[in-house]
Design a protein around this motif. Structure first.
Motif, PDB file in Angstrom:
ATOM      1  N   MET A 110       0.888  -1.273   0.246  1.00 21.08           N
ATOM      2  CA  MET A 110       0.486  -0.054   0.085  1.00 21.08           C
ATOM      3  C   MET A 110       0.729   1.442   0.162  1.00 21.08           C
ATOM      4  N   ARG A 111       2.072   0.644   0.906  1.00 21.44           N
ATOM      5  CA  ARG A 111       2.763   2.440   0.288  1.00 21.44           C
ATOM      6  C   ARG A 111       3.388   2.406  -0.547  1.00 21.44           C
ATOM      7  N   ALA A 112       3.868   1.284  -1.399  1.00 20.56           N
ATOM      8  CA  ALA A 112       4.905   1.558  -2.452  1.00 20.56           C
ATOM      9  C   ALA A 112       5.350   0.476  -3.598  1.00 20.56           C
ATOM     10  N   GLY A 113       4.171  -0.109  -3.800  1.00 19.61           N
ATOM     11  CA  GLY A 113       3.372  -1.534  -4.706  1.00 19.61           C
ATOM     12  C   GLY A 113       4.858  -2.159  -4.169  1.00 19.61           C
ATOM     13  N   ASN A 114       4.949  -3.140  -5.298  1.00 24.86           N
ATOM     14  CA  ASN A 114       5.825  -4.647  -4.869  1.00 24.86           C
ATOM     15  C   ASN A 114       7.470  -4.195  -4.212  1.00 24.86           C
ATOM     16  N   GLU A 115       7.821  -2.852  -5.095  1.00 23.83           N
ATOM     17  CA  GLU A 115       8.805  -2.543  -3.996  1.00 23.83           C
ATOM     18  C   GLU A 115       9.123  -2.171  -2.902  1.00 23.83           C
ATOM     19  N   GLY A 116       7.659  -1.530  -2.395  1.00 22.61           N
ATOM     20  CA  GLY A 116       7.680  -1.147  -0.792  1.00 22.61           C
ATOM     21  C   GLY A 116       7.195  -2.263   0.051  1.00 22.61           C
ATOM     22  N   ALA A 117       6.811  -3.165  -0.462  1.00 21.74           N
ATOM     23  CA  ALA A 117       7.028  -4.173   0.747  1.00 21.74           C
ATOM     24  C   ALA A 117       8.006  -5.441   0.046  1.00 21.74           C
ATOM     25  N   ARG A 118       8.954  -5.099  -0.202  1.00 24.80           N
ATOM     26  CA  ARG A 118      10.351  -6.390  -0.318  1.00 24.80           C
ATOM     27  C   ARG A 118      10.939  -4.954   0.596  1.00 24.80           C
ATOM     28  N   ASP A 119      11.440  -3.689   0.503  1.00 27.82           N
ATOM     29  CA  ASP A 119      11.459  -2.749   1.776  1.00 27.82           C
ATOM     30  C   ASP A 119      11.460  -2.683   3.086  1.00 27.82           C
ATOM     31  N   CYS A 120       9.852  -3.267   3.203  1.00 31.89           N
ATOM     32  CA  CYS A 120       9.518  -3.425   4.722  1.00 31.89           C
ATOM     33  C   CYS A 120       9.966  -4.246   4.984  1.00 31.89           C
ATOM     34  N   LEU A 121      10.066  -5.947   4.380  1.00 28.37           N
ATOM     35  CA  LEU A 121      10.324  -6.978   4.648  1.00 28.37           C
ATOM     36  C   LEU A 121      11.473  -7.337   5.530  1.00 28.37           C
ATOM     37  N   ALA A 122      12.799  -5.995   4.428  1.00 28.17           N
ATOM     38  CA  ALA A 122      13.463  -6.226   4.827  1.00 28.17           C
ATOM     39  C   ALA A 122      13.786  -4.771   6.460  1.00 28.17           C
ATOM     40  N   ARG A 123      12.727  -3.567   6.296  1.00 30.21           N
ATOM     41  CA  ARG A 123      13.323  -3.403   7.473  1.00 30.21           C
ATOM     42  C   ARG A 123      12.462  -3.994   8.593  1.00 30.21           C
TER      43      ARG A 123
END
Length: 358
Positions: free
Chosen positions: A62-75
């Motif tokens: 919801m924040r930034a598409g698939n790339e946002g999901a990848r970033d959130c998982l890493a964080r």
């Protein structure tokens, strides 16, 4: 846009098992799937660490598409590691030297393991402190998760009083529901939701698959499996026996759903069920048993960043291998032969023995 990106993405449902720190394997799998332009995630069913991965993905998308999901998982996984840095439960120097990720030789782990067998979390943690809950609240915006219109989420927990599975859906998800899904009864007090106590969802659904049948259009179910189904040899020590009992317990509900899917598929093939009413599900599995089997159960409490990175790479590699081999099979056929699982040589031998007994 690339040729791959211009094609219509294939919707899939993801089923994410729980497994403590081994959920970082699922992080790697998700990272690779979110990167693939052929795939669109329609729904995620998650238990324990799988539930945590699910809400982090929904928040990030919801924040930034698939790339946002990848970033959130890493964080999120980095935050898990940071929170565990000052825990007394760490690998022993010998294990570090030998490159062993297990905590079996850790004095703090052995002491905690002993205490958990003789005292309950109500006695050991009367204030019911749980740093993981604080971490979830700090890293995941549940208002965003509940408002996510990109995918469905199903989080399972076990009703302590009835022994039945409870499935919480995305539109009403709270941090308590996710923590209920991850509530191991020897480590944490039961999580109460609307006055009902819940334990880890893995007892009755690791993860649940049935919400996909009625609530999703895609027939493809991709199971990200952490807990080995088969483990050769007989466990000898008390710890080995208990660990194997836990593996069998936390896989039993999934195997029951596999059997139900196989049964419905067989009846559809035989024309005994109406295909307008029943779905013939296409089942797939991403796993890395050869990499995960050697890891002791105690390593599920090892949140060292180096270990989480290792599991992440194992997960990415497993997902890449699966996509190379079966990415084009999505929407066309199952790549997990459930029928052979239940009607293979061992099953035929059991049937023959039963017939002889009659």
């Amino acid at each position: 846009m690339t040729a791959a990106g211009s094609r219509k993405r294939k919707p899939v449902n993801l089923a994410l098992q729980g497994g403590g720190a081994h959920g970082a394997f699922t992080w790697g799998v998700l990272d690779r799937l979110l990167e693939d332009e052929r795939i669109e995630i329609e729904a995620i069913s998650g238990t324990s660490a799988g539930a945590m991965n699910a809400v982090v993905v929904a928040d990030g998308i919801m924040r930034a598409g698939n790339e946002g999901a990848r970033d959130c998982l890493a964080r999120f996984w980095k935050a898990v590691s940071e929170a565990a840095r000052f825990s007394p439960i760490q690998r022993s120097p010998i294990d570090m030297f030998m490159g062993n990720w297990s905590l079996d030789a850790s004095p703090a782990y052995l002491w905690m393991d002993l205490l958990n067998r003789v005292a309950s979390p109500y006695e050991l943690n009367p204030l019911n402190l749980n740093p993981l809950r604080d971490l979830i609240e700090e890293t995941v915006d549940f208002d965003t998760v509940r408002g996510c219109d990109k995918m469905k989420i199903f989080v399972s927990a076990t009703n302590v009083e009835t022994g039945r599975v409870r499935v919480f859906e995305r539109t009403s998800l709270t941090p308590d529901m996710v923590m209920a899904s991850a509530c191991l009864p020897l480590m944490f007090q039961a999580v109460e939701i609307d006055g009902v106590p819940y334990w880890d969802g893995g007892f009755m659904g690791n993860p649940v698959l049935f919400p996909f049948f009625r609530g999703c259009s895609s027939r493809d179910v991709v199971i990200v499996q952490i807990n080995p189904v088969q483990r050769p040899g007989v466990p000898r020590t008390a710890r080995e026996i208990l660990n194997r009992v836990n593996e069998i317990t936390f896989n039993s509900s999934l195997l029951r759903e596999f059997r139900a899917i196989e049964f419905v598929g067989r009846l559809l093939d035989e024309g005994k069920l109406d295909p307008k009413v029943y779905k013939d599900m296409l089942v797939h599995r991403i796993e890395a048993e050869e990499d995960l089997k050697p890891l002791g159960a105690s390593s599920k409490l090892n949140a060292e960043w180096a270990f989480l990175e290792h599991l992440f790479e194992v997960g990415r590699r497993a997902a890449s291998n699966w996509l190379d081999a079966h990415g084009e099979d999505l929407g066309r056929r199952s790549t997990l032969d459930i029928r052979a699982m239940f009607h293979g040589p061992e099953a035929r031998a059991d049937a023959k023995a039963a017939a002889a007994a009659d």
